[in-house]
Write an enzyme that holds these catalytic residues in place. Structure first.
Site, PDB file in Angstrom:
ATOM      1  N   SER A   1     -13.995  -4.143   0.145  1.00 37.85           N
ATOM      2  CA  SER A   1     -14.881  -3.421  -0.774  1.00 37.85           C
ATOM      3  C   SER A   1     -16.356  -3.610  -0.409  1.00 37.85           C
ATOM      4  O   SER A   1     -17.170  -4.026  -1.236  1.00 37.85           O
ATOM      5  CB  SER A   1     -14.648  -3.864  -2.229  1.00 37.85           C
ATOM      6  N   PRO A   2     -16.729  -3.294   0.831  1.00 41.16           N
ATOM      7  CA  PRO A   2     -18.118  -3.503   1.254  1.00 41.16           C
ATOM      8  C   PRO A   2     -19.131  -2.638   0.507  1.00 41.16           C
ATOM      9  O   PRO A   2     -20.315  -2.984   0.463  1.00 41.16           O
ATOM     10  CB  PRO A   2     -18.086  -3.152   2.746  1.00 41.16           C
ATOM     11  N   LEU A   3     -18.675  -1.537  -0.096  1.00 39.74           N
ATOM     12  CA  LEU A   3     -19.577  -0.694  -0.889  1.00 39.74           C
ATOM     13  C   LEU A   3     -19.394  -0.938  -2.384  1.00 39.74           C
ATOM     14  O   LEU A   3     -19.935  -0.201  -3.210  1.00 39.74           O
ATOM     15  CB  LEU A   3     -19.351   0.792  -0.570  1.00 39.74           C
TER      16      LEU A   3
ATOM     17  N   GLY B   1     -16.842  -0.581  -4.511  1.00 38.18           N
ATOM     18  CA  GLY B   1     -16.260   0.525  -5.261  1.00 38.18           C
ATOM     19  C   GLY B   1     -17.148   1.761  -5.304  1.00 38.18           C
ATOM     20  O   GLY B   1     -17.062   2.556  -6.251  1.00 38.18           O
TER      21      GLY B   1
ATOM     22  N   GLY C   1     -24.840   5.149  -2.413  1.00 42.00           N
ATOM     23  CA  GLY C   1     -25.707   6.248  -2.836  1.00 42.00           C
ATOM     24  C   GLY C   1     -25.209   6.927  -4.092  1.00 42.00           C
ATOM     25  O   GLY C   1     -25.362   8.141  -4.276  1.00 42.00           O
TER      26      GLY C   1
ATOM     27  N   LEU D   1     -20.473   1.693  -5.413  1.00 33.52           N
ATOM     28  CA  LEU D   1     -21.763   1.402  -6.050  1.00 33.52           C
ATOM     29  C   LEU D   1     -22.904   1.374  -5.047  1.00 33.52           C
ATOM     30  O   LEU D   1     -24.042   1.730  -5.381  1.00 33.52           O
ATOM     31  CB  LEU D   1     -21.676   0.058  -6.779  1.00 33.52           C
ATOM     32  N   LEU D   2     -22.610   0.972  -3.811  1.00 40.09           N
ATOM     33  CA  LEU D   2     -23.642   0.837  -2.784  1.00 40.09           C
ATOM     34  C   LEU D   2     -23.645   2.023  -1.818  1.00 40.09           C
ATOM     35  O   LEU D   2     -24.269   1.966  -0.762  1.00 40.09           O
ATOM     36  CB  LEU D   2     -23.436  -0.457  -2.000  1.00 40.09           C
TER      37      LEU D   2
ATOM     38  N   TYR E   1       0.835  -1.198   0.000  1.00 38.06           N
ATOM     39  CA  TYR E   1       0.000   0.000   0.000  1.00 38.06           C
ATOM     40  C   TYR E   1       0.879   1.261   0.000  1.00 38.06           C
ATOM     41  O   TYR E   1       1.894   1.320   0.695  1.00 38.06           O
ATOM     42  CB  TYR E   1      -0.930   0.030   1.205  1.00 38.06           C
TER      43      TYR E   1
END
Length: 329
Positions: free
Chosen positions: A215-217, A219, A224, A221-222, A53
Site C-alpha cells: 500500500s505505498p499510496l 489506499g 493525487g 490517499l497519496l 487472492y
C-alpha cells in the site's frame, strides 16, 4: 530498471514489486497477462501474490492467472522471482475447516502443493507467512519450511505483517536450528503511515531482511486524490474516502499535493520514489489495474528527489523519529 539484493539473500530483484491482488477481481486474465508482459519487458522481475487472492469463492484465481501466464513459455518463469503467501483459509466456499488455514505444518504442506499447481511451476522463490500465527510454534513452522526447501519446492521464506518482536523470534529460532530464517518482511509502509519505522524496519535491518512495503499510496490517499476529486475522477471506495473525513489528514494531503504541484511532480510517482530513498527498503509493491498505472510506477524508479523536497515531505508527514530515542514510553 534498477535492481538490488533481497536482504541478506543472494537473490537479485527489481526495485519495484509487481503486486497482483487486482488480477482476477478487477483486471481480467488477458489484461493481467499484458501487464505482466510489459513489466517483464521493462525489467521488473519480482512478482508478488498470495493463495487467497481472488477472494471469496474465487480464492486462488490470481495464482491461476499467473500460472497461465507462465504456461505461455518464452522464459517467463525463469526470468521471474515469484513470491506467494500462506495463511488464509482456502477451504471451499470459505468454510472454516480445521487445518485449512494458518501456519501449522499440515496446512503449509497442503497450501504449497495447491499453490504450485495453480501457478503451474515446480518451485516458489519466496514463500511468505501472510500473518503471524501465535498458537503455532516457530519450531514447527521452520521444520515444515526446511522440508520444502530440501524438496526444492521453495527457496526462501519471508514474513508479512509481522511485528518487530516476531521477526526477531522467528530468526532466533531458525538460527538455533541452523536455518537461514526470514529474508524479507512485507509491511504497511508509506509517507502517511510510518509506524513501521519504530520497530519493524529496525528489526528487519538488524536481521538482514529486505523490506517490501505494501500500500505505498495508502489506499490512493497519496495518488493525487484531491485533484482527482476536483476533476470528478476519484474512485469512491477504498481507504482514501473515509480518511479524508479527518480534517488533519485532508490538510496534510492538500499540502502534499500543493508541494508537488509546485515542483511539477506527480503525487503517486513521488510517493513511490520516496519509499525508494528509505533505508532498508527493497522495493514497494505496486498493484496496477491498467497499463497506464504500470507506466506511472515505472517512471518512479528513475525519479530523483532533492534533499529539500525530502525535508518538506518530512514536515508534512513526520515519522515517529529514530528508535528507541523517539519512543513514547
Amino acid at each position: 530498471m534498477k535492481y538490488t539484493q533481497l536482504g541478506r539473500a543472494g537473490l537479485k530483484v527489481s526495485r519495484l514489486v509487481l503486486g497482483t491482488m487486482n488480477f482476477g477481481p478487477q483486471t481480467d486474465e488477458a489484461t493481467s497477462h499484458g501487464i505482466m508482459d510489459a513489466a517483464l519487458d521493462a525489467g521488473l522481475n519480482f512478482v508478488d501474490t498470495a493463495n487467497v487472492y481472488g477472494w471469496g469463492e474465487n480464492k486462488g484465481r490470481t495464482e491461476e492467472i499467473i500460472g497461465s501466464w507462465f504456461a505461455k513459455g518464452g522464459g517467463r518463469r525463469d526470468k521471474t522471482v515469484l513470491a506467494t503467501k500462506v495463511f488464509g483459509n482456502m477451504a471451499a466456499h470459505g468454510d472454516a475447516w480445521p487445518n485449512h488455514d494458518r501456519l501449522s505444518a499440515v496446512n503449509i504442506r497442503r497450501a504449497v502443493e495447491a499453490s504450485l499447481k495453480r501457478l503451474q511451476t515446480d518451485y516458489i522463490d519466496l514463500y511468505q507467512f501472510h500473518h503471524i500465527d501465535r498458537p503455532t510454534p516457530f519450531e514447527e513452522i521452520w521444520q515444515a519450511i526446511e522440508v520444502l526447501i530440501k524438496q526444492g519446492k521453495i527457496l526462501y521464506a519471508g514474513s508479512s505483517n509481522f511485528p518487530g518482536y516476531k521477526i526477531a523470534q522467528a530468526n532466533e529460532i531458525a538460527g538455533r536450528h541452523g536455518g537461514m530464517g526470514l529474508i524479507s518482511e512485507q509491511c504497511l509502509y508509506n509517507l502517511a503511515e510510518r509506524r513501521a519505522e519504530m520497530e519493524v524496519i529496525p528489526a528487519a535491518r538488524d536481521y538482514g531482511l529486505g523490506v517490501i512495503p505494501w500500500s505505498p499510496l495508502h489506499g490512493g490517499l497519496l495518488g493525487g486524490v484531491l485533484k482527482k476529486d476536483a476533476e470528478g475522477k476519484r474512485r469512491r471506495d477504498g481507504r482514501s474516502a473515509s480518511a479524508l473525513e479527518n480534517t488533519k489528514v485532508r490538510e496534510q494531503v492538500q499540502a502534499y499535493e500543493d508541494l508537488l504541484d509546485k515542483h511539477g511532480l506527480e503525487p503517486g510517482e513521488t510517493a513511490l520514489a520516496w519509499l525508494l530513498t528509505r533505508p532498508g527498503v527493497t522495493g514497494p509493491i505496486v498493484g496496477p489495474r491498467t497499463q497506464a498505472q504500470l507506466d506511472s510506477a515505472l517512471r518512479a524508479v528513475e525519479l530523483e528527489l532533492s534533499e529539500e523536497l525530502l525535508a518538506s515531505l518530512d514536515e508534512i508527514f513526520p515519522g515517529p523519529g529514530p528508535s528507541p530515542e523517539a519512543f513514547a514510553w
